[in-house]
Motif scaffolding. Structure first.
Motif, PDB file in Angstrom:
ATOM      1  N   UNK A 187       0.823  -1.217   0.000  1.00 34.48           N
ATOM      2  CA  UNK A 187       0.000   0.000   0.000  1.00 34.48           C
ATOM      3  C   UNK A 187       0.858   1.268   0.000  1.00 34.48           C
ATOM      4  N   UNK A 188       2.028   1.215   0.632  1.00 34.68           N
ATOM      5  CA  UNK A 188       2.861   2.413   0.739  1.00 34.68           C
ATOM      6  C   UNK A 188       3.393   2.868  -0.624  1.00 34.68           C
ATOM      7  N   UNK A 189       3.392   1.969  -1.602  1.00 35.72           N
ATOM      8  CA  UNK A 189       3.906   2.326  -2.929  1.00 35.72           C
ATOM      9  C   UNK A 189       3.070   3.430  -3.577  1.00 35.72           C
ATOM     10  N   UNK A 190       1.778   3.499  -3.194  1.00 36.93           N
ATOM     11  CA  UNK A 190       0.917   4.535  -3.767  1.00 36.93           C
ATOM     12  C   UNK A 190       1.435   5.927  -3.448  1.00 36.93           C
ATOM     13  N   UNK A 191       2.162   6.059  -2.345  1.00 33.96           N
ATOM     14  CA  UNK A 191       2.730   7.352  -1.971  1.00 33.96           C
ATOM     15  C   UNK A 191       3.866   7.792  -2.880  1.00 33.96           C
ATOM     16  N   UNK A 192       4.349   6.876  -3.727  1.00 36.45           N
ATOM     17  CA  UNK A 192       5.431   7.200  -4.678  1.00 36.45           C
ATOM     18  C   UNK A 192       4.872   7.666  -6.013  1.00 36.45           C
TER      19      UNK A 192
END
Length: 689
Positions: A591-596
């Motif tokens: 999910x944290x990849x969306x912040x990239x």
């Protein structure tokens, strides 16, 4: 000698830092750095690391790398061995030391042709893959080239010497030592030994006709070269005869042409009237008078800028039409270009000689406007210091080999410290690096894997086509995002060897494939990878790094598990099918990849803002130039244009405003129009200033 010692010191420091940062051996870092120079200099088309060593003494076998599939390089099998010494000072070696270094490589070659040797190895072993490649392609091998790469200084005199033949296959060896690499890194030249001595090598000087007047800016000659001599010259020096900056471009056309081959085989006496001949340059020629008239006795650093296909076809005649070659003759237009003028003159010779090519060969030279613009950005654009660092810095784009080392070398010790803070060595990148960064981000990892020069040729072709339509895309924001790609690529290079799944080898392939995979998965209809945050921070976010390493592990698996029947993993990585295999796999980046990621519309807004800013700056610059030239200048331009009837009513009106300064001051738009009129009149030869 002082320069060589300084070069050695800097080289060892760079290799040490690379090895420490990436967790690889120093000899591996040395191989990667120096083989990049070999491909750029035309010694090899590609260099793949494949280390193997076994036995001792007279039974020792060793190889460090090879030059790809010989079928892709006119049957030349290139094998590389490293002589790396970890020392503080410059060490030397002589001709007597060459045999102990090369003999293990020769023994390996002999063993590698044996199926029993191959089958006794694990398929993942680099030696297995090279052996399998040699066994598979041996019937098509025309020459074996052994390359000795050393960080010691060679004090012998012989280089590129032909050794004994291996079942009628000639074997040559050449040494790339510390001094030769230093010359190349400083000036882009390492060809002092490419001297064709017609008197010694072919029995007599070559008759010629001088085609330039005494005192002309450049000397030119017309020669009729016997096919046997041209074939022998190419057999010895091969791709080094093809102009370095357009080598890959020309080699794409250097494969033997069936029509040319048919003429050589069936009608050799008609080769001369049928063929357009060669265009070539040289650093210097030696001329003599003979009983038969004017002749050239030697040529230094011959470079063929047009006629690679003709040359390759005649060379192929050594095998396919040896009896007919004595009847083959080819015309050559030879221009002597001093080294200091080569960057300006040679591209134009190549461009005009290659008029049949859709993309001009000049697009590959370092003085193409694209490279000049990127160089200018690299000297001007400042990036904020990374977290934990104190100084802002710039990335140094080296569009011509030697720019960095020479720019630094001209400074005092105090100035060098300031230079090193402004341009850290880790932020130096070349034309081939630029092409790797760009293609890794646009889904071409299989092209990157084919080697620096072939990848650069593809990239340059794309740039040439785009630039010819419009150059507006390549603005400062494009450059900043290029640097973001460079930050990602360099980070991956350092992190991949540290991973528990990494077994050694194929790092370059894994890096470009992993980067391509993440960019492919990130860039969709509504979102794209947030490159602007990366160039602002000069760092890869943790979530993106985790995604890149997940893709790297998957890339490693795909590359090292080729389909049935494919055994050479380096060659497999050069195929579109390999990229398709990785591209189609589903990966969960978390999910944290969306912040990239960033909305595509926001990214486009940044692009529009940059273009508007550029237009504003261009208008101010144009107005400043018009004012600085003064009203008298514009009155002369107006008068010249009216007299020659080259101006439209609008042109005359705006030039009239410029000529009436300071009573009237032209607007930014009017100033840009005036500058365009001036450029048009220059192109028409009406004005020179």
């Amino acid at each position: 000698m002082k320069e060589l010692e300084e070069y050695h010191q800097n080289l060892m420091a760079d290799i040490g830092r690379e090895a420490d940062a990436s967790g690889i051996l120093m000899v591996e870092a040395f191989f990667d750095r120096m083989t990049e120079r070999l491909t750029e200099a035309g010694e090899l088309e590609v260099a793949d690391r494949a280390y193997y060593q076994s036995g001792e003494g007279a039974q020792k076998l060793r190889i460090d790398g090879y030059a790809g599939d010989p079928r892709d390089s006119e049957g030349v099998l290139g094998l590389i061995v490293c002589d790396f010494v970890d020392s503080d000072g410059v060490q030397t070696f002589g001709k007597g030391d060459v045999a102990p270094i090369l003999n293990p490589l020769i023994r390996f070659l002999k063993k590698a042709r044996n199926e029993a040797f191959r089958d006794a190895l694990n398929e993942a072993n680099p030696a297995f893959q090279i052996s399998d490649l040699i066994i598979t392609t041996w019937s098509q091998v025309t020459k074996v080239k052994l390359i000795l790469v050393s960080n010691r200084r060679y004090i012998g005199r012989d280089d590129a010497v032909k050794l004994a033949e291996l079942e009628d296959v000639p074997v040559t060896w050449s040494v790339w030592d510390l001094a030769r690499f230093e010359r190349f890194d400083r000036s882009g030249q390492a060809r002092e030994d490419l001297v064709i001595d017609f008197a010694s090598d072919f029995g007599a000087p070559l008759p010629a006709l001088k085609a330039s007047q005494t005192g002309a800016a450049l000397e030119s000659y017309l020669l009729i070269v016997p096919g046997e001599q041209l074939a022998a010259i190419y057999d010895r020096w091969g791709a080094r005869l093809l102009e370095a900056n357009v080598r890959s471009f020309l080699q794409a056309r250097a494969k033997t042409n069936k029509g040319i081959q048919k003429t050589i085989r069936d009608e050799p006496e008609l080769f001369f009237p049928y063929n357009n001949g060669l265009s070539a340059t040289a650093d210097d020629v030696s001329c003599v008078r003979t009983d038969k008239g004017f002749a050239i006795s030697s040529i230094s650093n011959l470079q063929i800028v047009n006629g690679a296909q003709t040359t390759g076809s005649i060379h192929a005649g050594l095998k396919s039409a040896k009896e007919q070659l004595p009847q083959v003759f080819v015309q050559m237009k030879l221009t002597v270009v001093p080294p200091e003028r080569s960057e300006d003159i040679v591209p134009k010779i190549s461009e005009y000689a290659n008029t049949q090519n859709k993309v001009n060969a000049a697009d590959f030279f370092s003085n193409h406007p694209f490279h000049i613009r990127i160089e200018q950005f690299s000297r001007d654009v400042i990036f904020t210091a990374r977290e934990g660092e104190r100084h802002d810095s710039k990335w140094f784009y080296e569009r011509s080999r030697g720019q960095f080392i020479n720019a630094r070398g001209r400074l005092t010790a105090a100035q060098q410290k300031k230079f090193d803070l402004e341009f850290p060595k880790a932020q130096l990148f070349s034309k081939t690096d630029l092409a790797k960064f760009a293609h890794s981000a646009t889904g071409r990892p299989h092209i990157v894997s084919r080697g620096a020069q072939k990848n650069f040729a593809e990239f340059a072709k794309e740039i040439g086509e785009t630039w010819s339509k419009s150059d507006t895309e390549y603005d400062e924001l494009w450059y900043r995002r290029l640097i973001a790609r460079a930050v990602i690529f360099r980070k991956l290079e350092a992190e991949v060897p540290k991973q528990p799944w990494y077994e050694g080898g194929y790092r370059a392939n894994i890096v470009t494939y992993a980067m391509a995979k993440v960019f492919h998965d990130a860039n969709g209809e509504k979102q794209v990878l947030d490159l602007d945050t990366i160039w602002r921070r000069q760092a890869v976010p943790d979530a993106l790094q985790r995604a890149l390493l997940l893709a790297a592990a998957e890339a490693h698996f795909v590359i090292t598990h080729p389909p049935s029947g494919v055994r050479n993993m380096s060659e497999w990585a050069k195929q579109q099918a390999c990229w398709n295999g990785l591209k189609g796999r589903k990966l969960d980046y978390g999910a944290e990849f969306d912040g990239c990621l960033v909305l595509k519309e926001i990214a486009r807004t940044s692009e529009r803002d940059e273009r508007n800013k550029k237009r504003e700056i261009d208008g101010i610059s144009a107005q400043s130039e018009v004012v600085n030239r003064g009203p008298e200048f514009w009155r002369e331009i107006l008068a010249r244009g009216v007299a020659d009837r080259k101006l439209t009513p609008k042109d005359q009106q705006i030039l009239g405003v410029c000529a009436s300064m300071p009573r009237q001051l032209p607007s930014e738009l009017q100033s840009k129009h005036a500058i365009n009129v001036l450029g048009r009149m220059r192109e028409q030869g009406l004005v020179s200033g």
